[in-house]
Design an enzyme around this catalytic site. Structure first.
Site, PDB file in Angstrom:
ATOM      1  N   LYS A 141      37.784  13.023   9.927  1.00  0.00           N
ATOM      2  CA  LYS A 141      38.463  13.574  11.102  1.00  0.00           C
ATOM      3  C   LYS A 141      37.873  14.931  11.481  1.00  0.00           C
ATOM      4  CE  LYS A 141      42.943  15.225  12.762  1.00  0.00           C
ATOM      5  NZ  LYS A 141      44.403  15.274  12.550  1.00  0.00           N
ATOM      6  N   HIS A 282      18.684 -28.910  14.988  1.00  0.00           N
ATOM      7  CA  HIS A 282      19.695 -28.566  15.992  1.00  0.00           C
ATOM      8  C   HIS A 282      21.107 -28.813  15.471  1.00  0.00           C
ATOM      9  CE1 HIS A 282      16.426 -27.875  18.691  1.00  0.00           C
ATOM     10  NE2 HIS A 282      16.047 -29.138  18.686  1.00  0.00           N
TER      11      HIS A 282
END
Length: 525
Positions: A141, A282
Site C-alpha cells: 500500500k 485439431h
C-alpha cells in the site's frame, strides 16, 4: 510521486529462505540494518550476519507459539509512514519508530501443507499466516516509500538498485506492489478454497463464488491465430501429471494449439488399456491404438488416418523406447509434438537427430501418469463462466445392456469397450469405428449423426468390415444402423434413450447385429 528515501532498515521475515543469505549479505554490505523475527533471525545469525531482534526492538515478546510476532505499531508505523508528511514523520520520531523502507516477507507454506497426504484441519490452520499478509499488504500500500519483496526471484533487482543508488525507483516499487497484492490474493484464495472443500455440502455442489487464481507460467507466441495473444497459467493447486508441469526436452516453443492438442492426446492415451498411443489433429483423435508394445500401438495409431496424422501431435502412456522412436523417424511421417511419461536416452537421441523435423518436434516428458485429474472444467462465455464436472469417470460395463437378439461375445465386448472409451474424446456428433483395438475411422463435429457415420465409414474404407461402432449419444433414427451394416460393422455401442430406440433395435435385429446400451452419454461439445 515523492522520491524514495535511502533504504537504511530492512524488516525480514520469511518461510522460504531460498537466496536469503546472499540477499541479506548484499544489503548489509550496502549499509542496510536488518531486523528480523525468530526463525529468520536465527538463520541470518548462523550465516554470520548482524541482525536486530524484532522483539527487542518492539519491547514485546513473541507469543502463542509464534502466532504473535510482528503485529505491533513500531513495526507497522515504520512501514506505513509517509516520508513527505511532516505529521507522519513527527509521529514515528515521538514514539521511537524506525522507518522500514524495505520489507522482505513470504508466507507460511499453507498450500504445501494441505497438499500432503493425511493433513488434518488443525495442522492446516496453523499454516495460515496472519502477520505476513498484513506486512506485505502494508508495504505494498505504501509503495510510494516502501519496497516489498515477497518472492526470492525479486531479490536481484532490489539488491542491484540498493547497491547502485541506495534505494529503488518508483517504477520498481509499484511493480513489486502489484505482485505483492497478487501474492496475498492467491494465498487467501487457497485458504478459502480449502475451507470450502472441508464442507461436505459444498464439496458435492458448486461454491457460491468461483475465483481460483492462476499463476502465469509463460507467454505464448500467439493464440489460435497469429493476431491473437495468448499465455498459459498454472492452477494454484496443480498436481499430478499435466502439460503445464512437463519438461520440454526438445523443439520449438509450444503454441496455444499445441497445448490444446497435446492435452487431449495425453488424456486419450491415459484412458486406454496397455501401451496406448493417440494421434490428435485439431483437437480430435485421427488415430488411437492399444497393444502390448508401444511401437506397435504407435504404428497402429498412425495408420488410423495417415493423411490426417501428418503434422499431428501424439500422446503416449508409456516411456518412449528406441523401437518407437525408430518407427516415428520413418521417412514420410511428420510429427509436431509428442507427450509421454518420459523418453529413453536412445529414443531421445533418435528423435533429436534422425527425422527431418528433428530440431522442431516438441518432446514433452510429463512424468508418471498418476495423480488426480482436474475435478472441474470451465469455459468462458460472454458475460460469465460455465463450470461442470470433468467427464473422466469410467463407465461400469456391469450396467450395460445387450438389447438385441444377437449376443455379444467376450472378444467383441472388449472391442466395444475400447471404442466406447475413445468415443468420449471425439467432438459430437461423434462416431468411431474400431478394429483390433485401433481407431480405423472417426466422424466428428457434424450437425447430423448420419453424416458422422458416413464420414467414419469413408475414413475406414475396407477396414470398416468387422469393425465395431461407438456413438457418443443415441441414434435418433435407424438410418445409421443400415449404413453401418452395409459397411460391414459387426457390433454397436450407444447410450440409448431415444423415443425411436425400438426402431433402432429392430434395424439391428434385421441385420443380426448385436448392440449395447450404456445408459450414459458422452457429448464433447
Amino acid at each position: 510521486m515523492p522520491a524514495q528515501p535511502a533504504i537504511k532498515n530492512a524488516l525480514i521475515s520469511v518461510s522460504n529462505k531460498l537466496g536469503l543469505t546472499e540477499f541479506a549479505r548484499g544489503l548489509v554490505e550496502a549499509g542496510v540494518t536488518l531486523y528480523s523475527t525468530g526463525g529468520t533471525r536465527k538463520h541470518l545469525e548462523s550465516e554470520g550476519l548482524p541482525v536486530n531482534d524484532v522483539s527487542q526492538y518492539t519491547g514485546f515478546p513473541e507469543m502463542m507459539d509464534g502466532r504473535l510476532k510482528t503485529l505491533h505499531p513500531k513495526i507497522f508505523g515504520g512501514i506505513l509512514c509517509r516520508h513527505d508528511r511532516e505529521d507522519d514523520m513527527q509521529g514515528i520520531a515521538e514514539h521511537g519508530i524506525e522507518p522500514f523502507a524495505l520489507v522482505v516477507v513470504n508466507l507460511y507454506p499453507f498450500e504445501d501443507t494441505i497438499a500432503r497426504p493425511g493433513v488434518e484441519l488443525p495442522q492446516a490452520i496453523e499454516q495460515i499466516d496472519i502477520g505476513g499478509p498484513s506486512l506485505v499488504r502494508a508495504a505494498a500500500k505504501n509503495f510510494a516509500f516502501t519496497t516489498i519483496a515477497c518472492d526470492p526471484a525479486q531479490y536481484a533487482d532490489i539488491l542491484e538498485a540498493v547497491q547502485t543508488s541506495g534505494g529503488t525507483d518508483v517504477a520498481l516499487r509499484q511493480r513489486l506492489a502489484g505482485e505483492a497484492f497478487a501474492h496475498t490474493a492467491l494465498y487467501d484464495r487457497a485458504i478459502a478454497d480449502y475451507f470450502s472443500s472441508q464442507s461436505q455440502a459444498e464439496a458435492e455442489d458448486f461454491p457460491e463464488t468461483w475465483a481460483p487464481a492462476y499463476r502465469r507460467k509463460a507467454t505464448l507466441r500467439y493464440g489460435e491465430n497469429p493476431h491473437q495473444k495468448a499465455a498459459v497459467y498454472v492452477h494454484p493447486r496443480e498436481s499430478g501429471t499435466s502439460l503445464v508441469s512437463a519438461r520440454q526436452l526438445n523443439g520449438k516453443e509450444l503454441s496455444y494449439n499445441n497445448l490444446l492438442d497435446l492435452d487431449s492426446a495425453l488424456a486419450i492415451a491415459r484412458g486406454l488399456p496397455d501401451a496406448a498411443v493417440s494421434v490428435v489433429k485439431h483437437n480430435n483423435p485421427c488415430g488411437a491404438a492399444s497393444a502390448e508394445k508401444v511401437a506397435d500401438a504407435c504404428r497402429l495409431a498412425m495408420d488410423g488416418d495417415p493423411a490426417s496424422a501428418y503434422g499431428s501431435v501424439i500422446g503416449i502412456n508409456r516411456v518412449v523406447d528406441k523401437a518407437t522412436a525408430e518407427y516415428l523417424s520413418t521417412p514420410g511421417l511428420f510429427v509436431e509434438a509428442i507427450a509421454a511419461p518420459d523418453f529413453e536416452p536412445e529414443a531421445l537421441e533418435i528423435l533429436k537427430t534422425r527425422p527431418k523435423w528433428k530440431s522442431n518436434v516438441r518432446l514433452m516428458a510429463v512424468g508418471e501418469l498418476v495423480g488426480i485429474r482436474p475435478q472441474w472444467q470451465t469455459r468462458w462465455i460472454e458475460g460469465g463462466l460455465l463450470v461442470q464436472n470433468t467427464d473422466f469417470v469410467t463407465d461400469d460395463s456391469e450396467d450395460w445392456k445387450s438389447v438385441t437378439d444377437a449376443p455379444v461375445d467376450d472378444a467383441t465386448l472388449a472391442e466395444l469397450r475400447f471404442a466406447w472409451e475413445l468415443c468420449r474424446f471425439v467432438k459430437s456428433n461423434a462416431i468411431v469405428l474400431c478394429k483390433d483395438r485401433a481407431l480405423v475411422g472417426a466422424g466428428a463435429g457434424q450437425m447430423s449423426r448420419v453424416d458422422s457415420v458416413q464420414i467414419s465409414i469413408d475414413k475406414a474404407g475396407e477396414r470398416s468390415h468387422n469393425s465395431v461402432l461407438a456413438s457418443d449419444a443415441f441414434f435418433p433414427f435407424p438410418d445409421s444402423i443400415h449404413q453401418a451394416a452395409a459397411a460391414g460393422v459387426k457390433a454397436l455401442i450407444q447410450p440409448g434413450g431415444s423415443i425411436r430406440d425400438q426402431e433402432v433395435i429392430d434395424a439391428c435385429n434385421e441385420h443380426s447385429l448385436p448392440m449395447i446400451f450404456t445408459g450414459v452419454r458422452h457429448f464433447k461439445h
